[in-house]
Design an enzyme around this catalytic site. Structure first.
Site, short mmCIF file in Angstrom:
data_model
loop_
_atom_site.label_atom_id
_atom_site.label_comp_id
_atom_site.label_asym_id
_atom_site.label_seq_id
_atom_site.Cartn_x
_atom_site.Cartn_y
_atom_site.Cartn_z
N GLU A 58 45.45 36.38 34.27
CA GLU A 58 44.08 35.20 33.07
C GLU A 58 43.29 36.84 32.95
O GLU A 58 43.16 37.82 34.03
CB GLU A 58 43.35 34.97 34.59
CG GLU A 58 42.32 34.43 33.32
CD GLU A 58 40.91 33.74 34.70
OE1 GLU A 58 40.87 32.91 34.45
OE2 GLU A 58 41.26 33.43 35.94
N CYS A 96 44.20 29.93 36.64
CA CYS A 96 42.84 29.33 37.73
C CYS A 96 42.59 28.54 38.50
O CYS A 96 43.24 27.93 38.75
CB CYS A 96 42.13 30.91 37.53
SG CYS A 96 41.38 32.02 38.66
N LYS A 125 41.78 27.05 28.50
CA LYS A 125 41.53 26.79 30.04
C LYS A 125 40.84 25.79 29.68
O LYS A 125 39.13 25.42 29.23
CB LYS A 125 41.17 27.96 30.32
CG LYS A 125 40.23 27.58 32.13
CD LYS A 125 40.08 29.12 32.25
CE LYS A 125 40.09 28.63 34.06
NZ LYS A 125 39.43 30.17 34.33
#
Length: 262
Positions: free
Chosen positions: A43, A144, A110
């Protein structure tokens, strides 16, 4: 059919895109030697969490995409990782996947932003899940903190995903959660998982490494070091995903029409 997946578990130099890119090139050389077909980076690997300078990195990442596209084309890789991007006036933490053609084939923004690292102050949340066709797989993309939200992965399952590709900066303080959650997502969805984490100090956070490639049965096919940079790879049989789902057809017994919706 077999597929070799490589995870570039790297120590990110926060705010130093050029250093990070030079390190990425070393990982890509290793991937070429091992004849990997898919290479994942962590990431925000090009910049780290230097979010106050996001406008600078969003511009630099455009140039980086051009370099990575050339690398993908020259070596026949799929290359994935997340980056700071600017699109239509909004900054995102974006998982970008480049195909061996050199073209960007998928972008996932995200959805679940991590407030302790101020993501919600600097980024806009993504609005939809995104799948990608990756060398015979239908892969759901995640970043994540998304790992903690199983409904995202169920959504991917309902979009015919047979695999999940996840990139992260997951800290050492929560490494027990990392493996447990990844194995749960693999087992409950009977899906292959490739999860690339960063390692070492990035800003004020020490990332825990431990990158994993998991079978749809939850078996660990490859695991990265928890202390050092690592090149993690595994060769997987695509037929094995179908075999597991056929021989133990738990997904057939989902009764989604009985589940109440809010």
């Amino acid at each position: 059919m077999e597929l070799t997946i490589a995870l570039a578990q790297m120590n990110i130099f926060q705010g130093h895109l050029e250093k990070n890119y030079l390190k990425a090139l070393e990982f890509l050389k290793e991937a070429r030697k091992s004849r990997a077909q898919v290479v994942l980076f962590p990431e925000l690997w090009s910049s780290g969490y230097d979010l106050k300078n996001q406008s600078l990195y969003a511009q630099q990442n455009l140039e980086l995409m051009s370099e990575l596209s050339q690398q993908a084309q020259e070596n026949g890789f799929f290359i994935g990782g997340s980056y700071i991007t600017l699109q239509e006036g909004h900054y995102y933490n974006s998982f970008i996947l480049i195909a061996p053609s050199g073209q960007i084939i998928s972008q996932y923004h995200k959805i679940h932003l991590f407030a302790p690292l101020n993501e919600n102050r600097y980024f806009s949340p993504g609005q939809k899940p995104v799948t990608a066709q990756i060398a015979g797989l239908t892969g759901g993309l995640a970043i994540c903190y998304d790992l903690r939200f199983p409904e995202l992965f169920r959504t991917y399952l309902d979009q015919d995903a047979d695999s999940f590709f996840l990139v992260a900066q997951w800290p050492t303080s929560r490494m027990d959660h990392w493996e447990i959650l990844l194995r749960a997502r693999a087992i409950e969805n009977q899906a292959l998982i490739a999860a690339c984490n960063a390692v070492g100090l990035s800003g004020k956070v020490t990332n825990g490494g431990g990158s994993l490639i998991l079978s749809p049965w939850g078996e660990i096919l490859a695991r990265g070091s928890i202390y050092d940079e690592d090149f993690v790879q595994a060769t997987v049989s695509l037929e094995s995903i179908h075999d597991i789902r056929t021989n133990f057809p738990v997904l057939r017994d989902r009764h989604v029409h009985h589940y109440p919706k809010n």
